[in-house]
Design an enzyme around this catalytic site. Structure first.
Site, PDB file in Angstrom:
ATOM      1  N   ARG A 168      35.672 -20.655 -28.189  1.00 45.64           N
ATOM      2  CA  ARG A 168      35.337 -20.979 -26.791  1.00 45.64           C
ATOM      3  C   ARG A 168      35.012 -22.459 -26.678  1.00 45.64           C
ATOM      4  O   ARG A 168      34.064 -22.936 -27.314  1.00 45.64           O
ATOM      5  CB  ARG A 168      34.129 -20.165 -26.353  1.00 45.64           C
ATOM      6  CG  ARG A 168      34.332 -18.677 -26.648  1.00 45.64           C
ATOM      7  CD  ARG A 168      34.035 -17.842 -25.481  1.00 45.64           C
ATOM      8  NE  ARG A 168      34.500 -16.473 -25.732  1.00 45.64           N
ATOM      9  CZ  ARG A 168      34.139 -15.441 -25.004  1.00 45.64           C
ATOM     10  NH1 ARG A 168      33.311 -15.612 -24.003  1.00 45.64           N
ATOM     11  NH2 ARG A 168      34.615 -14.245 -25.266  1.00 45.64           N
ATOM     12  N   GLU A 185      33.343 -24.238 -24.909  1.00 46.02           N
ATOM     13  CA  GLU A 185      32.237 -24.457 -23.993  1.00 46.02           C
ATOM     14  C   GLU A 185      31.561 -25.780 -24.324  1.00 46.02           C
ATOM     15  O   GLU A 185      31.385 -26.108 -25.480  1.00 46.02           O
ATOM     16  CB  GLU A 185      31.217 -23.332 -24.114  1.00 46.02           C
ATOM     17  CG  GLU A 185      31.885 -21.989 -24.014  1.00 46.02           C
ATOM     18  CD  GLU A 185      30.881 -20.856 -23.878  1.00 46.02           C
ATOM     19  OE1 GLU A 185      29.928 -21.004 -23.123  1.00 46.02           O
ATOM     20  OE2 GLU A 185      31.094 -19.832 -24.529  1.00 46.02           O
ATOM     21  N   ARG A 241      22.066 -20.786 -28.418  1.00 42.98           N
ATOM     22  CA  ARG A 241      22.758 -19.499 -28.576  1.00 42.98           C
ATOM     23  C   ARG A 241      24.260 -19.546 -28.293  1.00 42.98           C
ATOM     24  O   ARG A 241      24.887 -18.532 -28.076  1.00 42.98           O
ATOM     25  CB  ARG A 241      22.081 -18.425 -27.737  1.00 42.98           C
ATOM     26  CG  ARG A 241      22.030 -18.757 -26.278  1.00 42.98           C
ATOM     27  CD  ARG A 241      20.894 -18.015 -25.620  1.00 42.98           C
ATOM     28  NE  ARG A 241      20.868 -18.347 -24.228  1.00 42.98           N
ATOM     29  CZ  ARG A 241      21.209 -17.503 -23.250  1.00 42.98           C
ATOM     30  NH1 ARG A 241      21.566 -16.289 -23.534  1.00 42.98           N
ATOM     31  NH2 ARG A 241      21.170 -17.902 -22.023  1.00 42.98           N
ATOM     32  N   HIS A 242      24.810 -20.759 -28.249  1.00 44.39           N
ATOM     33  CA  HIS A 242      26.261 -20.885 -28.088  1.00 44.39           C
ATOM     34  C   HIS A 242      26.893 -21.535 -29.311  1.00 44.39           C
ATOM     35  O   HIS A 242      26.372 -22.512 -29.821  1.00 44.39           O
ATOM     36  CB  HIS A 242      26.599 -21.748 -26.866  1.00 44.39           C
ATOM     37  CG  HIS A 242      26.438 -21.017 -25.573  1.00 44.39           C
ATOM     38  ND1 HIS A 242      25.283 -21.067 -24.853  1.00 44.39           N
ATOM     39  CD2 HIS A 242      27.300 -20.226 -24.890  1.00 44.39           C
ATOM     40  CE1 HIS A 242      25.431 -20.323 -23.762  1.00 44.39           C
ATOM     41  NE2 HIS A 242      26.642 -19.804 -23.756  1.00 44.39           N
ATOM     42  N   GLU A 275      21.968 -11.966 -24.016  1.00 41.59           N
ATOM     43  CA  GLU A 275      23.119 -11.073 -23.861  1.00 41.59           C
ATOM     44  C   GLU A 275      23.805 -10.926 -25.210  1.00 41.59           C
ATOM     45  O   GLU A 275      24.278 -11.902 -25.787  1.00 41.59           O
ATOM     46  CB  GLU A 275      24.104 -11.675 -22.847  1.00 41.59           C
ATOM     47  CG  GLU A 275      25.345 -10.819 -22.650  1.00 41.59           C
ATOM     48  CD  GLU A 275      26.541 -11.628 -22.195  1.00 41.59           C
ATOM     49  OE1 GLU A 275      26.428 -12.340 -21.174  1.00 41.59           O
ATOM     50  OE2 GLU A 275      27.575 -11.555 -22.870  1.00 41.59           O
ATOM     51  N   SER A 280      29.217  -7.477 -23.918  1.00 41.38           N
ATOM     52  CA  SER A 280      29.770  -7.163 -22.599  1.00 41.38           C
ATOM     53  C   SER A 280      30.856  -6.126 -22.803  1.00 41.38           C
ATOM     54  O   SER A 280      31.554  -6.151 -23.823  1.00 41.38           O
ATOM     55  CB  SER A 280      30.483  -8.363 -21.989  1.00 41.38           C
ATOM     56  OG  SER A 280      29.594  -9.375 -21.709  1.00 41.38           O
ATOM     57  N   ARG A 302      24.855 -13.640 -32.260  1.00 44.11           N
ATOM     58  CA  ARG A 302      23.826 -13.359 -31.243  1.00 44.11           C
ATOM     59  C   ARG A 302      22.958 -12.175 -31.681  1.00 44.11           C
ATOM     60  O   ARG A 302      21.746 -12.179 -31.508  1.00 44.11           O
ATOM     61  CB  ARG A 302      24.486 -12.999 -29.912  1.00 44.11           C
ATOM     62  CG  ARG A 302      25.124 -14.155 -29.213  1.00 44.11           C
ATOM     63  CD  ARG A 302      24.225 -14.683 -28.099  1.00 44.11           C
ATOM     64  NE  ARG A 302      24.869 -15.793 -27.421  1.00 44.11           N
ATOM     65  CZ  ARG A 302      25.420 -15.711 -26.212  1.00 44.11           C
ATOM     66  NH1 ARG A 302      25.400 -14.565 -25.552  1.00 44.11           N
ATOM     67  NH2 ARG A 302      25.966 -16.772 -25.663  1.00 44.11           N
TER      68      ARG A 302
HETATM   69  P1  AMO Z   1      32.119 -11.959 -23.420  1.00 46.00           P
HETATM   70  O1  AMO Z   1      32.802 -13.183 -22.950  1.00 46.00           O
HETATM   71  O2  AMO Z   1      30.846 -11.570 -22.734  1.00 46.00           O
HETATM   72  O3  AMO Z   1      33.058 -10.688 -23.267  1.00 46.00           O
HETATM   73  O4  AMO Z   1      31.849 -12.066 -24.975  1.00 46.00           O
HETATM   74  C1  AMO Z   1      31.359 -10.972 -25.710  1.00 46.00           C
HETATM   75  C2  AMO Z   1      30.158 -11.369 -26.558  1.00 46.00           C
HETATM   76  O5  AMO Z   1      30.522 -12.405 -27.468  1.00 46.00           O
HETATM   77  C3  AMO Z   1      29.441 -13.257 -27.691  1.00 46.00           C
HETATM   78  N1  AMO Z   1      29.787 -14.645 -27.334  1.00 46.00           N
HETATM   79  C4  AMO Z   1      29.313 -15.740 -27.956  1.00 46.00           C
HETATM   80  N2  AMO Z   1      28.480 -15.897 -28.995  1.00 46.00           N
HETATM   81  C5  AMO Z   1      28.190 -17.141 -29.383  1.00 46.00           C
HETATM   82  N3  AMO Z   1      28.674 -18.267 -28.799  1.00 46.00           N
HETATM   83  C6  AMO Z   1      29.530 -18.165 -27.752  1.00 46.00           C
HETATM   84  N4  AMO Z   1      30.028 -19.274 -27.181  1.00 46.00           N
HETATM   85  C7  AMO Z   1      29.879 -16.854 -27.282  1.00 46.00           C
HETATM   86  N5  AMO Z   1      30.675 -16.384 -26.292  1.00 46.00           N
HETATM   87  C8  AMO Z   1      30.597 -15.052 -26.343  1.00 46.00           C
HETATM   88  C9  AMO Z   1      28.290 -12.775 -26.818  1.00 46.00           C
HETATM   89  C10 AMO Z   1      29.002 -11.972 -25.764  1.00 46.00           C
HETATM   90  O6  AMO Z   1      28.180 -10.969 -25.204  1.00 46.00           O
HETATM   91  N6  AMO Z   1      36.480  -9.448 -23.570  1.00 46.00           N
HETATM   92  C11 AMO Z   1      35.042  -9.289 -23.299  1.00 46.00           C
HETATM   93  C12 AMO Z   1      34.458  -8.151 -24.066  1.00 46.00           C
HETATM   94  C13 AMO Z   1      34.937  -6.790 -23.596  1.00 46.00           C
HETATM   95  O7  AMO Z   1      34.866  -6.539 -22.389  1.00 46.00           O
HETATM   96  O8  AMO Z   1      35.382  -5.995 -24.435  1.00 46.00           O
HETATM   97  C14 AMO Z   1      34.356 -10.626 -23.690  1.00 46.00           C
HETATM   98  O9  AMO Z   1      34.885 -11.444 -24.378  1.00 46.00           O
HETATM   99  O10 AMO Z   1      27.439 -11.959 -27.599  1.00 46.00           O
END
Ligand code: AMO
Length: 434
Positions: free
Chosen positions: A214, A216, A222-223, A357, A360, A408
């Site tokens: 990602r 971001e 936490r990212h 979180e 999801s 996470r």
């Molecule tokens: P989402 O985008 O919420 O859902 O991502 C799912 C989980 O992945 C983790 N996560 C991260 N952890 C650390 N750093 C990040 N930048 C990061 N981005 C995401 C989180 C998050 O809850 N396709 C859907 C899932 C689904 O519906 O099956 C998805 O990607 O813990």
């Protein structure tokens, strides 16, 4: 093998046994007529004791010249000794240096000298020699093993979907472009589209433990820009409740395994793994907004719950994981099934724990026409999803699933303040090395 015994396994009841050990020089103490060397490996530290009169002269001399963090192998005899740490020591016959360390260390792996996180990550290989990070990664191993165990026992099949992909899934702004010959391509943000396509392929229950990327810009505690996601997808569900049950059952099992296997060393570090018990608490998005409003945090219907709100819900539910369900359409990607068209709610859920979180998920839209319309509604071009959509044209069962962030989950379980602590070599806005 250059060793037959781990340092942490040497015990007083082995008195008189001859052992071969190997590891790192943790410390050397030279008291003239007697020298002590602490030998460390991944299981712990054992004391080597060298009384001048009782060990070969060259071994005695060599011990005095050992540098901290050099790698050595040792042959010696175990001796029970109440005065030694752990009530046991080893009297070496032979010490061999397998790899000599430089004298100046960028970080003190004994952990006696405090270093900030950045310094530790810069010298991560030395940092990982310390007990704390090593324990985190042993826990991580136990956790993923328990996850696999649970999912396999529930009929899930492990898959590996492509990490070089042609289209975005979780919104177009967070993609890392890659050079793929003469075409545009990206690193996968999620296995989302492929795990759904496997439902079309008739796999019925799949899981994947793999990297997500990602782009971001956030530099938060936490990212990460590269994380590991545990994903499942399952067919023939009646509603979103079934994937939620798999998630809570799996977490209960995996937390329990970590508690069973690591309580002792975690306790030494002041960490207690919480007991999580299924079924978890469930509240709707609307209820979450009401709770937040009671605590002075106003979130407009249709907006994502901000970090501050997640934190507040963490306080309200204390050490209980909580599902937030029935998210509004505008907060969710096109593949989510709508629950109530009038209210604008979906069959999507998030799992929050200790104010963060962790996961999801949702029941997905499996009807081709509706899905295609939702793609258009989101302002996306169905043509770029042609191959994905094709999977919905020749028989697609109702299905759903979730993605759980591994780091996470671990940071929350172990209550560490920064996600980088539970990542071997983190990738973030500023860090691409080591
Ligand atoms: P989402 O985008 O919420 O859902 O991502 C799912 C989980 O992945 C983790 N996560 C991260 N952890 C650390 N750093 C990040 N930048 C990061 N981005 C995401 C989180 C998050 O809850 N396709 C859907 C899932 C689904 O519906 O099956 C998805 O990607 O813990």
């Amino acid at each position: 093998m250059l060793k037959d015994t781990y340092a942490g396994d040497v015990s007083p009841d082995m008195d008189g046994e001859r052992v071969r050990l190997a590891g790192w020089v943790h410390e050397v103490r030279d008291l003239g007529g007697i020298k002590f060397v602490l030998l460390r490996d991944r299981t712990g530290v054992v004391q080597l004791t060298l009384p001048k009169a009782k060990v070969p002269e060259d071994t005695f001399e060599r011990a005095g010249k050992l540098r901290k963090e050099s790698v050595i192998s040792v042959v010696g005899e175990v001796k029970a000794n109440e005065k030694a740490p752990g009530g046991v020591e080893v009297i070496p016959e032979r010490i061999e240096v397998l790899s000599e360390s430089e004298t100046h260390l960028p970080l003190d792996p004994t952990g006696k000298v405090d270093a900030d996180l950045d310094t530790r990550l810069d010298a991560r290989v030395l940092d990982l020699r310390r007990e704390e990070p090593r324990t985190y990664f042993m826990v991580r191993n136990t956790f993923t093993t328990a996850v696999r165990e649970y999912l396999e026992n529930h009929g899930f099949v492990e898959v590996h979907t492509p990490k070089i992909i042609a289209t975005a899934t979780e919104g177009g702004t967070e993609l890392f472009p890659v050079v793929y010959f003469e075409r545009d391509a990206y690193l996968a943000q999620s296995p989302q589209l492929y795990k759904q396509m496997l439902m079309g392929a008739g796999f019925e229950r799949v899981y994947e433990i793999g990297p997500i990327f990602r782009a971001e810009e956030h530099n938060t505690r936490r990212h990460l820009n590269e994380a590991i996601s545990i994903d499942i997808e399952m067919s023939f569900i009646e509603d979103e409740e079934e994937p939620m049950e798999v998630l809570e059952g799996m977490l209960e099992h995996a937390f329990e395994r970590v508690r069973q296997e690591h309580s002792e060393e975690l306790k030494r570090m002041g960490i207690e793994v919480p007991e999580v018990e299924a079924p978890f608490e469930r509240i709707t998005y609307e209820e979450a907004l009401d709770i937040l409003s009671e605590h002075g945090i106003e979130v407009e219907w249709g907006e994502d719950i901000p970090t501050e709100g997640e934190r507040k819900l963490g306080e309200v539910f204390e050490d209980e994981p909580v599902f937030v369900t029935e998210w509004p359409k505008e907060t969710r990607p096109f593949y989510t099934m709508v629950k109530d068209e009038e209210k604008g709610t979906t069959r999507a859920f998030d799992l929050l724990f200790r104010g963060i979180e962790l996961a999801s998920g949702a029941q997905r839209e499996h009807r081709y026409d509706v899905l295609r319309a939702q793609i258009e509604e989101d302002g996306l071009n169905p043509e770029s999803f042609e191959k994905y959509l094709e999977a919905f044209r020749y028989g697609m069962p109702p299905h759903g699933g979730w993605g759980l962030g591994l780091e996470r989950t671990l940071m929350t379980m172990l209550n560490v303040p920064n996600i980088r602590e539970v990542t071997l070599f983190p990738r973030d806005r500023k860090r691409l090395e080591p």
